[in-house]
Design a protein around this motif. Structure first.
Motif, PDB file in Angstrom:
ATOM      1  N   MET A 434      -4.469  -3.883   0.578  1.00 10.96           N
ATOM      2  CA  MET A 434      -4.827  -2.387  -0.299  1.00 10.96           C
ATOM      3  C   MET A 434      -3.486  -1.528  -0.526  1.00 10.96           C
ATOM      4  SD  MET A 434      -6.999  -0.363   2.947  1.00 10.96           S
ATOM      5  CE  MET A 434      -7.162   1.111   2.203  1.00 10.96           C
ATOM      6  N   TYR A 435      -2.719  -1.661   0.620  1.00 15.87           N
ATOM      7  CA  TYR A 435      -1.457  -0.815   0.365  1.00 15.87           C
ATOM      8  C   TYR A 435      -0.454  -1.449  -0.513  1.00 15.87           C
ATOM      9  CZ  TYR A 435       3.297   0.764   1.746  1.00 15.87           C
ATOM     10  OH  TYR A 435       4.312   1.271   1.377  1.00 15.87           O
ATOM     11  N   LEU A 436      -0.342  -2.836  -0.595  1.00 16.11           N
ATOM     12  CA  LEU A 436       0.508  -3.518  -1.749  1.00 16.11           C
ATOM     13  C   LEU A 436       0.041  -3.299  -3.052  1.00 16.11           C
ATOM     14  CD1 LEU A 436       3.151  -5.004  -2.090  1.00 16.11           C
ATOM     15  CD2 LEU A 436       1.754  -6.866  -1.635  1.00 16.11           C
ATOM     16  N   GLY A 437      -1.352  -3.743  -3.194  1.00 20.03           N
ATOM     17  CA  GLY A 437      -2.269  -3.292  -4.402  1.00 20.03           C
ATOM     18  C   GLY A 437      -1.941  -1.974  -5.017  1.00 20.03           C
ATOM     19  N   ALA A 438      -2.263  -0.998  -4.439  1.00 20.06           N
ATOM     20  CA  ALA A 438      -2.158   0.385  -4.696  1.00 20.06           C
ATOM     21  C   ALA A 438      -0.561   0.771  -4.860  1.00 20.06           C
ATOM     22  CB  ALA A 438      -2.702   1.310  -3.891  1.00 20.06           C
ATOM     23  N   LEU A 439       0.078   0.341  -4.119  1.00 22.98           N
ATOM     24  CA  LEU A 439       1.857   0.441  -4.487  1.00 22.98           C
ATOM     25  C   LEU A 439       2.166   0.352  -6.003  1.00 22.98           C
ATOM     26  CD1 LEU A 439       4.411   1.665  -3.123  1.00 22.98           C
ATOM     27  CD2 LEU A 439       4.816  -0.544  -2.257  1.00 22.98           C
ATOM     28  N   ILE A 440       1.794  -1.122  -6.080  1.00 25.27           N
ATOM     29  CA  ILE A 440       2.137  -1.507  -7.423  1.00 25.27           C
ATOM     30  C   ILE A 440       1.603  -0.806  -8.410  1.00 25.27           C
ATOM     31  CG2 ILE A 440       1.758  -3.721  -9.053  1.00 25.27           C
ATOM     32  CD1 ILE A 440       1.872  -5.336  -6.462  1.00 25.27           C
ATOM     33  N   LEU A 441       0.436  -0.681  -8.538  1.00 29.50           N
ATOM     34  CA  LEU A 441      -0.338   0.445  -9.766  1.00 29.50           C
ATOM     35  C   LEU A 441       0.123   1.602  -9.696  1.00 29.50           C
ATOM     36  CD1 LEU A 441      -4.269  -0.416  -8.688  1.00 29.50           C
ATOM     37  CD2 LEU A 441      -3.057  -1.353 -10.629  1.00 29.50           C
TER      38      LEU A 441
END
Length: 536
Positions: A434-441
């Motif tokens: 969730m951290y990595l996915g949200a960071l990319i977005l």
């Protein structure tokens, strides 16, 4: 690019969270499948025997015969004849073996037309406990039995003829159904009288025989269950439904499990009246369906669930206020900033609205064509925090929901699992994903477009600067958010909530609030270092 990237991310977050919350509401309001309200004995086994409810069909002779055959225990035997309206008193006398050492005696009425309806709940306890039982028209003949014992008079409240017989405790009610519930709850420890099955009592495998006042003879025919199954008696309504007093009581008897549903205690109902509708029977069955301790299942709320619902509702209300207020009163504020405040207020109930009002009820100044607000350091830090938090935290929840709904893809080989086996646990993987996915977005849909519109740099430099700001902002939020969500889900919710459970959303919502509080002072440092700005 700046005109569409922010709304795209906002719409993505809104669609995912709306879908999840609506699915949770749908799951929460659904109840056990409806069954036909008629009493067709050919309807099948499903209507006669459910998980927590067994139905015995027919009248008193059929019920008496079924139980006599299926319960052969000597200590559970009752009279050897079928009870009728004429001989029920004799049936009771032959069915109860009184304990000569009992400290109490039960007195029930037998001198009016509906006497059995009122006496039956007490008869069940007397049969279970081997309590001496005396009919009100035989008091003189039993004076020695009454002498020296505490007398419990169970009826509608007309035992004036008990004066002079000793200490009397009257247990009365306005209806047989209310009397049955009172007796199920009542307990006198000194004399060992009463079932004592209150809501607060969380142990014991309680069973109940349920009939209607009009079918009291059916209940008496099932008296053997009082001894063999420790079954107390309750009343349904003659119309086939459940009286409010009975309905409320059976729901209070729902038991919970901490680690696994196989834990006790359990509850069970024996229905011995064809008047009770199958809808009523299914409600009995569903009322005592075991559920996880924190949330009490799909049709009842535990304290943690109640807090989560209130928290989320206040957040949604705050977000709607900020959206409407900023749209009509702050035309000079950029749309991306309005979106950030709106999404942030949703996850920071009440406080988000207070900070929003404090941030924009300030004197303004201008930097070129841009409007700026004069804010004290604390509000600058809050505003700067909200710019990163408003997109980052909701994006993390949305990404986490997608992983929870579809499942997290795990590609670890056996060799990798042997060396970093701890990463195979769902919670660490979920948090990292969730951290990595949200960071990319956030980098590509928020930070890069924002920096691109404000700075004249090469794309690589802009992307690097956006990465730096997004990384610092979301890491600051994650320090509080991940810690609290881990603590709640691992320490205070024994079974991991699923994505259609309000506790799933509630945990991340509350954790996000804490994440904002942790990130707020850290953003003060970034403002002083001129990494972020808090006057927009």
């Amino acid at each position: 690019m700046i005109r569409w990237t922010y709304p795209v991310l906002a719409v993505f977050i809104l669609l995912v969270l709306s879908f999840g919350l609506l699915l949770t509401i749908k799951e929460g309001v659904e109840v056990a499948g409806l069954v036909t309200p008629d009493h067709d004995p050919e309807a099948g086994r499903l209507t006669l025997h459910m998980k927590n409810t067994t139905r015995l069909t027919g009248g008193a002779p059929q019920i008496f015969s079924q139980l006599k055959e299926s319960i052969p225990y000597e200590e559970a035997k009752t009279a050897n004849f079928v009870p009728t309206a004429e001989n029920w008193k004799g049936f009771v006398k032959q069915s109860i073996t009184a304990d000569s050492q009992a400290k109490h005696v039960i007195v029930v009425s037998a001198d009016h037309e509906n006497a059995l309806q009122w006496a039956l709940p007490a008869i069940f306890y007397a049969a279970y406990n081997n309590s001496p039982l005396v009919f009100s028209d035989e008091l003189e003949a039993n004076r020695e039995l009454l002498k020296g014992r505490k007398i419990f008079a169970v009826e509608s409240g007309n035992f004036n003829n008990l004066e002079g017989f000793g200490e009397v405790v009257e247990i009365s009610a306005s209806s047989p159904a209310e009397l049955a519930v009172q007796l199920a709850k009542y307990r006198d420890e000194e004399t060992e009288f009463g079932w004592g099955r209150k809501h607060e009592r969380r142990n014991g495998y309680f069973q109940y025989v349920l009939t209607t006042p009009a079918d009291a003879l059916n209940g008496l025919a099932a008296l053997t269950l009082a001894k063999s199954n420790s079954a107390a008696l309750l009343y349904a309504g003659d119309d086939g439904g459940l009286p409010a007093i009975t309905d409320s009581y059976i729901w209070s008897q729902r038991s919970d499990w901490f680690v696994t549903p196989s834990e006790g205690p359990f509850r069970h109902f024996w229905v011995v009246s064809d008047r009770l509708s199958y809808k009523g029977q299914s409600r009995l069955d569903f009322s005592v369906e075991k559920s996880p301790y924190p949330d009490m299942g799909a049709v009842a709320l535990g304290p943690m669930e109640a807090i989560a619902i209130i928290f989320i509702a206040l957040g949604i209300a705050g977000a709607i206020f900020v959206l409407i207020h900023s749209s009509y009163t702050l035309p000079e504020v950029m749309v991306p900033i309005k979106i950030a405040w709106t999404l942030g207020a949703a996850l920071v109930p009440v406080l988000g609205v207070i900070l929003y009002l404090n941030a924009y009820r300030r004197p303004v100044y201008f930097e070129g064509m841009m409007t700026r607000w004069l804010r004290p350091p604390g509000i600058q830090a809050a505003s700067a925090t909200m710019m990163g938090f408003g997109y980052g935290a909701p994006a993390m929840i949305a990404v986490a929901y997608i992983f929870a709904y579809f499942g997290f893809p795990i590609f670890f080989s056996e060799g990798v699992n042997d060396t970093i086996f701890w990463a195979g646990a769902g919670m660490p993987i979920m948090m990292f994903g969730m951290y990595l996915g949200a960071l990319i977005l956030v980098i590509f849909l928020v930070q890069y477009p924002m920096k691109n519109s404000m700075m004249e740099m090469k794309d690589g430099m802009i992307l690097l600067k956006g990465l730096k700001v997004a990384f610092l902002s979301m890491t600051a939020v994650s320090l509080g958010m991940m810690t609290v969500s881990w603590w709640m889900m691992m320490s205070h919710i024994p079974m991991m909530p699923k994505e259609d459970d309000i506790l799933w959303f509630g945990t991340l919502w509350i954790a996000s609030f804490v994440g904002f509080l942790v990130a707020w002072p850290l953003n003060s440092i970034m403002i002083r270092k001129n990494i972020k700005h808090g006057n927009r």
